[in-house]
Design a protein around this motif. Structure first.
Motif, mmCIF file in Angstrom:
data_model
loop_
_atom_site.group_PDB
_atom_site.id
_atom_site.type_symbol
_atom_site.label_atom_id
_atom_site.label_comp_id
_atom_site.label_asym_id
_atom_site.label_seq_id
_atom_site.Cartn_x
_atom_site.Cartn_y
_atom_site.Cartn_z
ATOM 1 N N PHE A 1 40.452 5.685 27.819
ATOM 2 C CA PHE A 1 41.611 5.542 28.708
ATOM 3 C C PHE A 1 42.552 4.480 28.168
ATOM 4 O O PHE A 1 42.104 3.459 27.621
ATOM 5 C CB PHE A 1 41.149 5.140 30.123
ATOM 6 N N ASP A 2 43.843 4.729 28.348
ATOM 7 C CA ASP A 2 44.832 3.730 27.949
ATOM 8 C C ASP A 2 46.065 3.900 28.827
ATOM 9 O O ASP A 2 46.256 4.948 29.453
ATOM 10 C CB ASP A 2 45.202 3.882 26.465
ATOM 11 N N GLY B 1 43.328 0.011 21.705
ATOM 12 C CA GLY B 1 44.093 -0.824 20.769
ATOM 13 C C GLY B 1 43.387 -0.822 19.419
ATOM 14 O O GLY B 1 42.714 0.146 19.066
ATOM 15 N N ASN B 2 43.500 -1.924 18.687
ATOM 16 C CA ASN B 2 42.860 -2.001 17.360
ATOM 17 C C ASN B 2 41.347 -1.880 17.466
ATOM 18 O O ASN B 2 40.721 -1.084 16.775
ATOM 19 C CB ASN B 2 43.207 -3.325 16.682
ATOM 20 N N LEU B 3 40.776 -2.700 18.335
ATOM 21 C CA LEU B 3 39.315 -2.724 18.466
ATOM 22 C C LEU B 3 38.797 -1.411 19.071
ATOM 23 O O LEU B 3 37.851 -0.812 18.564
ATOM 24 C CB LEU B 3 38.932 -3.914 19.358
ATOM 25 N N GLY B 4 39.461 -0.967 20.142
ATOM 26 C CA GLY B 4 39.057 0.271 20.803
ATOM 27 C C GLY B 4 39.103 1.455 19.846
ATOM 28 O O GLY B 4 38.178 2.278 19.810
ATOM 29 N N THR C 1 38.029 -2.846 26.153
ATOM 30 C CA THR C 1 38.778 -3.436 25.037
ATOM 31 C C THR C 1 40.263 -3.507 25.404
ATOM 32 O O THR C 1 41.119 -3.185 24.602
ATOM 33 C CB THR C 1 38.564 -2.610 23.738
ATOM 34 N N ASN D 1 49.115 3.436 27.532
ATOM 35 C CA ASN D 1 50.217 3.790 26.641
ATOM 36 C C ASN D 1 50.392 5.313 26.551
ATOM 37 O O ASN D 1 49.509 6.023 26.067
ATOM 38 C CB ASN D 1 49.902 3.197 25.261
ATOM 39 N N LEU E 1 49.571 7.379 23.471
ATOM 40 C CA LEU E 1 48.163 7.641 23.119
ATOM 41 C C LEU E 1 47.556 8.720 24.004
ATOM 42 O O LEU E 1 46.673 9.462 23.584
ATOM 43 C CB LEU E 1 47.341 6.355 23.262
ATOM 44 N N ILE F 1 45.090 5.760 32.134
ATOM 45 C CA ILE F 1 44.283 4.855 32.974
ATOM 46 C C ILE F 1 44.460 5.179 34.470
ATOM 47 O O ILE F 1 43.536 4.972 35.262
ATOM 48 C CB ILE F 1 44.617 3.369 32.654
ATOM 49 N N ILE G 1 37.755 1.773 27.541
ATOM 50 C CA ILE G 1 39.042 1.494 28.180
ATOM 51 C C ILE G 1 39.843 0.545 27.295
ATOM 52 O O ILE G 1 39.415 -0.595 27.063
ATOM 53 C CB ILE G 1 38.862 0.830 29.576
ATOM 54 N N GLY G 2 40.982 1.001 26.827
ATOM 55 C CA GLY G 2 41.854 0.189 25.971
ATOM 56 C C GLY G 2 41.759 0.623 24.520
ATOM 57 O O GLY G 2 40.860 0.187 23.794
HETATM 58 P P1 ATP Z 1 42.810 -5.282 20.331
HETATM 59 O O1 ATP Z 1 42.574 -6.481 21.207
HETATM 60 O O2 ATP Z 1 41.851 -4.176 20.660
HETATM 61 O O3 ATP Z 1 42.948 -5.545 18.894
HETATM 62 P P2 ATP Z 1 45.610 -4.726 20.412
HETATM 63 O O4 ATP Z 1 46.033 -6.034 19.893
HETATM 64 O O5 ATP Z 1 45.846 -3.517 19.587
HETATM 65 O O6 ATP Z 1 44.125 -4.685 20.870
HETATM 66 P P3 ATP Z 1 46.021 -5.192 23.223
HETATM 67 O O7 ATP Z 1 47.314 -5.721 23.693
HETATM 68 O O8 ATP Z 1 44.832 -6.107 23.218
HETATM 69 O O9 ATP Z 1 46.278 -4.502 21.824
HETATM 70 O O10 ATP Z 1 45.682 -3.909 24.086
HETATM 71 C C1 ATP Z 1 44.604 -3.079 23.817
HETATM 72 C C2 ATP Z 1 44.897 -1.699 24.376
HETATM 73 O O11 ATP Z 1 44.801 -1.740 25.789
HETATM 74 C C3 ATP Z 1 46.289 -1.179 24.034
HETATM 75 O O12 ATP Z 1 46.189 0.128 23.491
HETATM 76 C C4 ATP Z 1 47.011 -1.153 25.388
HETATM 77 O O13 ATP Z 1 47.911 -0.063 25.491
HETATM 78 C C5 ATP Z 1 45.840 -0.973 26.347
HETATM 79 N N1 ATP Z 1 46.126 -1.417 27.711
HETATM 80 C C6 ATP Z 1 46.889 -2.451 28.141
HETATM 81 N N2 ATP Z 1 46.855 -2.539 29.489
HETATM 82 C C7 ATP Z 1 46.065 -1.543 29.926
HETATM 83 C C8 ATP Z 1 45.624 -1.098 31.204
HETATM 84 N N3 ATP Z 1 45.992 -1.708 32.329
HETATM 85 N N4 ATP Z 1 44.811 -0.038 31.251
HETATM 86 C C9 ATP Z 1 44.418 0.601 30.138
HETATM 87 N N5 ATP Z 1 44.791 0.236 28.912
HETATM 88 C C10 ATP Z 1 45.598 -0.814 28.796
#
Ligand code: ATP
Length: 209
Positions: A116-117, A93-96, A151, A119, A122, A135, A90-91
């Motif tokens: 799941f995200d 982003g960079n790490l996911g 994540t 955005n 994506l 999500i 779930i999420g």
């Molecule tokens: P990371 O912490 O993985 O480096 P990031 O800096 O790329 O991440 P974050 O703002 O931490 O971005 O968000 C991580 C991911 O989680 C993004 O792709 C974002 O769209 C997603 N995200 C944010 N809110 C939700 C939510 N409620 N449900 C699912 N995904 C979400």
């Protein structure tokens, strides 16, 4: 389960490490391994290895070592290597994204089958062969998943956790800095990468080797 329940947690945590090494030896055609060889390879002292292995019912013989195939069979059974655990992430982003591109199957029995995200850009794409769903469709598209990797931004962690728990997830690998609450039947492993890094730097400074 049965027998495996008696293995202490610290020993159980080293199991995948042993498994990976023993599996490599097996693939190289080695028939036996000494606790010294194991110790050098996995960086666990040989007394600990001997104690751990005694829980596995594997008794090394002096001057012979351990039978590689027997160990491997034990590890496979215990770690359920023949059965794949389906995981959701779930999420994205960079790490996911990095996790989706990393092939956990290489030396493991877990597989991320869905992500799941929130955005819309994506949603509908595939990353590392894993489909990304919205999500909002979590409950509907989770299938047989029993483990989830979190994540998402930390403020989202608890809300999503509640939904995962409600949907029957039994394990959560939490990479967010948030401490999440779950019922006692759900296991959470928390990995806060920045805290781990900070702690390593602290130890290097104050407890040099
Ligand atoms: P990371 O912490 O993985 O480096 P990031 O800096 O790329 O991440 P974050 O703002 O931490 O971005 O968000 C991580 C991911 O989680 C993004 O792709 C974002 O769209 C997603 N995200 C944010 N809110 C939700 C939510 N409620 N449900 C699912 N995904 C979400």
């Amino acid at each position: 389960m049965g027998d495996e329940m008696k293995i202490p947690q610290a020993t159980a945590k080293r199991l995948p490490l042993y498994y990976r090494f023993i599996n490599n030896l097996y693939l190289q055609g080695k028939l036996r391994v000494s606790s010294k060889e194991l110790s050098d390879a996995v960086k666990v002292d040989s007394a600990t290895i001997r104690r751990d292995f005694s829980y596995f019912g594997a008794l090394g013989k002096k001057g012979y070592g351990y039978n590689v195939e027997h160990l491997l069979q034990f590890f496979r059974r215990t770690l359920d290597q023949d059965e794949t655990t389906e995981v959701a992430l779930i999420g994205v982003g960079n790490l996911g994204t990095a996790f989706l591109n990393y092939n956990f199957m290489k030396n493991n029995n877990t597989k991320i089958v869905v992500a799941f995200d929130a955005n819309d850009r994506l949603v509908g794409t595939e990353i590392g062969g894993v489909p990304v769903a919205h999500i909002d469709d979590l409950e509907e598209k989770m299938g047989n998943v029993s483990v989830a990797i979190l994540t998402v931004p930390s403020q989202e962690a608890q809300g999503i956790t509640d939904r995962l728990v409600e949907r029957g997830v039994s394990g959560i690998l939490n990479f967010t800095p948030a401490r999440i609450s779950v019922p006692p039947t759900v296991r959470v492993h928390h990995i806060d990468l920045s805290v781990e890094l900070q702690s390593l730097a602290y130890f290097l400074k104050h407890y040099p080797l």
